[in-house]
Design a protein around this motif. Structure first.
Motif, short mmCIF file in Angstrom:
data_model
loop_
_atom_site.label_atom_id
_atom_site.label_comp_id
_atom_site.label_asym_id
_atom_site.label_seq_id
_atom_site.Cartn_x
_atom_site.Cartn_y
_atom_site.Cartn_z
N ALA A 142 0.86 -1.18 0.00
CA ALA A 142 0.00 0.00 0.00
C ALA A 142 0.90 1.23 0.00
CB ALA A 142 -0.90 -0.01 1.23
N VAL A 143 0.32 2.41 -0.21
CA VAL A 143 1.13 3.63 -0.18
C VAL A 143 0.47 4.68 0.70
CG1 VAL A 143 2.15 3.29 -2.48
CG2 VAL A 143 0.00 4.55 -2.27
N LEU A 144 1.30 5.50 1.35
CA LEU A 144 0.82 6.60 2.17
C LEU A 144 1.62 7.84 1.82
CD1 LEU A 144 0.42 5.48 5.91
CD2 LEU A 144 -1.37 6.34 4.39
N THR A 145 0.96 8.97 1.59
CA THR A 145 1.68 10.22 1.32
C THR A 145 2.46 10.63 2.57
OG1 THR A 145 -0.10 10.94 -0.15
CG2 THR A 145 1.42 12.62 0.61
N THR A 146 3.74 10.93 2.40
CA THR A 146 4.51 11.44 3.55
C THR A 146 4.68 12.96 3.46
OG1 THR A 146 6.64 11.10 2.47
CG2 THR A 146 5.78 9.29 3.80
N GLU A 147 4.66 13.51 2.26
CA GLU A 147 4.76 14.96 2.11
C GLU A 147 4.39 15.33 0.69
OE1 GLU A 147 7.05 16.79 0.08
OE2 GLU A 147 8.03 15.01 -0.69
N LYS A 153 11.41 1.95 -0.88
CA LYS A 153 10.78 2.50 0.33
C LYS A 153 9.95 3.74 0.05
CE LYS A 153 14.60 1.07 3.37
NZ LYS A 153 15.67 1.64 4.23
N LEU A 154 10.38 4.52 -0.94
CA LEU A 154 9.72 5.79 -1.24
C LEU A 154 9.48 5.91 -2.74
CD1 LEU A 154 11.57 8.62 0.77
CD2 LEU A 154 9.21 7.85 1.09
N VAL A 189 8.55 8.90 -5.59
CA VAL A 189 8.43 10.34 -5.81
C VAL A 189 7.61 10.57 -7.07
CG1 VAL A 189 9.67 12.50 -6.24
CG2 VAL A 189 10.56 10.84 -4.59
N ALA A 210 5.15 15.06 -4.79
CA ALA A 210 4.71 14.32 -3.61
C ALA A 210 5.57 13.08 -3.40
CB ALA A 210 3.25 13.90 -3.76
N SER A 211 5.83 12.76 -2.13
CA SER A 211 6.53 11.52 -1.77
C SER A 211 5.54 10.58 -1.11
CB SER A 211 7.63 11.79 -0.74
OG SER A 211 8.58 12.69 -1.21
N MET A 237 5.26 6.75 0.90
CA MET A 237 5.98 5.66 1.54
C MET A 237 5.30 4.35 1.15
SD MET A 237 6.46 5.07 5.62
CE MET A 237 7.53 6.49 5.91
N VAL A 238 6.12 3.37 0.86
CA VAL A 238 5.59 2.04 0.56
C VAL A 238 5.33 1.31 1.87
CG1 VAL A 238 6.05 -0.14 -0.62
CG2 VAL A 238 6.91 2.01 -1.58
N ILE A 239 4.10 0.82 2.03
CA ILE A 239 3.69 0.17 3.28
C ILE A 239 3.36 -1.28 2.97
CG2 ILE A 239 1.99 0.21 5.16
CD1 ILE A 239 3.37 2.79 5.14
N ILE A 246 3.48 20.36 2.90
CA ILE A 246 3.00 19.73 4.12
C ILE A 246 3.72 18.40 4.32
CG2 ILE A 246 1.01 18.64 2.97
CD1 ILE A 246 -0.59 19.35 5.58
N ASN A 247 4.19 18.17 5.53
CA ASN A 247 4.73 16.87 5.92
C ASN A 247 3.68 16.18 6.79
OD1 ASN A 247 7.40 18.58 5.58
ND2 ASN A 247 7.98 16.44 5.44
N LEU A 248 3.32 14.97 6.41
CA LEU A 248 2.35 14.20 7.18
C LEU A 248 3.13 13.32 8.15
CD1 LEU A 248 -0.29 15.14 6.03
CD2 LEU A 248 1.02 14.46 4.03
N LYS A 305 11.82 23.61 -3.20
CA LYS A 305 11.73 22.29 -2.59
C LYS A 305 12.42 21.32 -3.51
CE LYS A 305 8.88 18.37 -1.67
NZ LYS A 305 7.95 17.53 -2.43
N ASN A 313 13.45 17.17 -4.08
CA ASN A 313 13.37 15.75 -3.74
C ASN A 313 14.65 15.09 -4.25
OD1 ASN A 313 10.28 16.49 -4.06
ND2 ASN A 313 10.39 14.64 -2.83
N LYS A 345 11.09 4.81 9.99
CA LYS A 345 11.61 4.86 8.62
C LYS A 345 12.00 6.27 8.19
CE LYS A 345 8.70 1.05 6.96
NZ LYS A 345 7.57 0.76 6.04
#
Lengths: 147, 147, 147, 147
Positions: free
Chosen positions: A79-84, A110-111, A113, A134-135, A137-139, B87-89, C86, C88, D110
């Motif tokens: 799954a993926v989650l936005t980190t920033e 892991k990330l 972009v 946007a970055s 994270m791979v979950i 934004i950083n989450l 910014k 990356n 992480k």
């Protein structure tokens, strides 16, 4: 219930669970490996004080376009989650509808972009109104999070 | 109709015109010169696919908290428009409600830079879940834009 | 002494005044309207602790590539100043040299938004290692700042 | 050769390997758990075309202050790599010296998110000139990378 078999089915299945998209009226317009488009018809529910679409709403569809572009290249167990993310607003968000296009720039283990563009469309014309990076994270879905 | 006389009245007056805030259920909690708080009760209308508040919604209240912090230090004849934010989450956005606090870091003649934090509150506990930096352009209301 | 007559001459003239570029060994590789390339040969003067080029050095050439892309579309009486960027970092910055390419995405009257990419080149191969978005403020040279 | 025993020794040891710091003249001013300060005396080697310290140099010391703040809270077997940062330039970087202070906002398993401020100091006065947010990825030193 059969599992979604393609990246497109997977993206559309997950998108349907994002209740904010129904709330603002956004939908998936196109899914290709590494690229997803989301459209948002202009409505009086999503505005800021000058009558333009709120920057946060522009960011919402841009972030989801980028996130689903990332998901479209992920193995099924991830799954993926936005980190920033960072968004530059280039012009007021107005017109008949907005179109956000997200693309994967680099998919690491892991990330991921991504880079996205948002366009305002009106009368057959299209104008870029935002630029996002946007970055994600791979979950591992073993965590219980699934897309 | 009399013009709003204080920064707080001005912020609340403008916020009431942001239709997205009614759509997601957000409200202004506090206004001080250079600092504005916005709260968003958790609801099933604003979620992403895992059941957390969507990053774009977190950004929406954070951006408005920053924007109104900027507006609170502007002269009456000036409006503000977000030009960019990042934004950083930090953690999943869940709990009873979110609280976004925006503060002015530097107010220049043309640009205002702000810093915001978003907290998830649950059972009397508060946890920071996001960090935002935003730039706002100062706009002369002679352009027709008013806040 | 005659004024520089072209965008390229103007960019090269200004770049020559950026003492940091001589310090790290960077030079202008190409100037087109709205697009500038800067190259940096790998050297042991610009590294972080693992032996890669420091992220801040990658940002230095990327920011200048973007800033000069912006300057290349400005009228003679305007200067530009970076207000934010910014970056990356996509992969470690190593190889024979780095190449930063900056492009104008939108040139407004007050702000210019740019997008840049940095590549590591080695043995005839090129790999993207960074992605930058930068905003530049347009400054009237009547302020005393000239580019 | 004995291993560095404290966070401060570890930070100073790693910083000494960042050759860019010697090149620009920066040094570590203070190390506390989760907070690191780096100072850079003004010199004519680090400037942009108007005679201010280049934004990329400001970013270089701000990124290292944030990175070492992150490293200061890491276990010995972990290294850190910057994955992204965003910097807002608030005022021209001039004066006798710059001071960058980086702090950990959230240390995940992480990713570590940090916030930094850069000040220009002159004649006993200090003025904030930049604001940075940076993400760092936690790397197992089993990969061969050590800090």
């Amino acid at each position: 219930m059969a599992a979604p078999e393609t990246a497109e089915a997977r993206v559309r299945d997950s998108f349907a669970k994002q209740t904010i998209m129904g709330t603002i009226g956004a939908s998936v317009a196109a899914v290709k490996p590494g690229e997803v488009e989301i459209v948002l018809p202009f409505s009086d529910k999503v505005l800021q004080q000058h009558g333009f679409v709120h920057a946060g709403v522009v960011a919402t569809i841009a972030d989801s376009a980028c996130g689903y572009a990332a998901l479209s290249v992920m193995p099924r167990e991830a799954a993926v989650l936005t980190t920033e993310f960072k968004i530059n607003l280039l012009a007021p968000a107005k017109g008949e509808r907005l179109r956000a296009v997200g693309r994967v720039v680099r998919a690491g283990k892991k990330l991921i972009v991504t880079l996205g563009e948002v366009f305002a469309e009106e009368g057959g014309q299209s104008k870029q109104i935002a630029l996002i990076t946007a970055s994600l994270m791979v979950i591992d879905t073993g965590t219980g999070l699934r897309d």
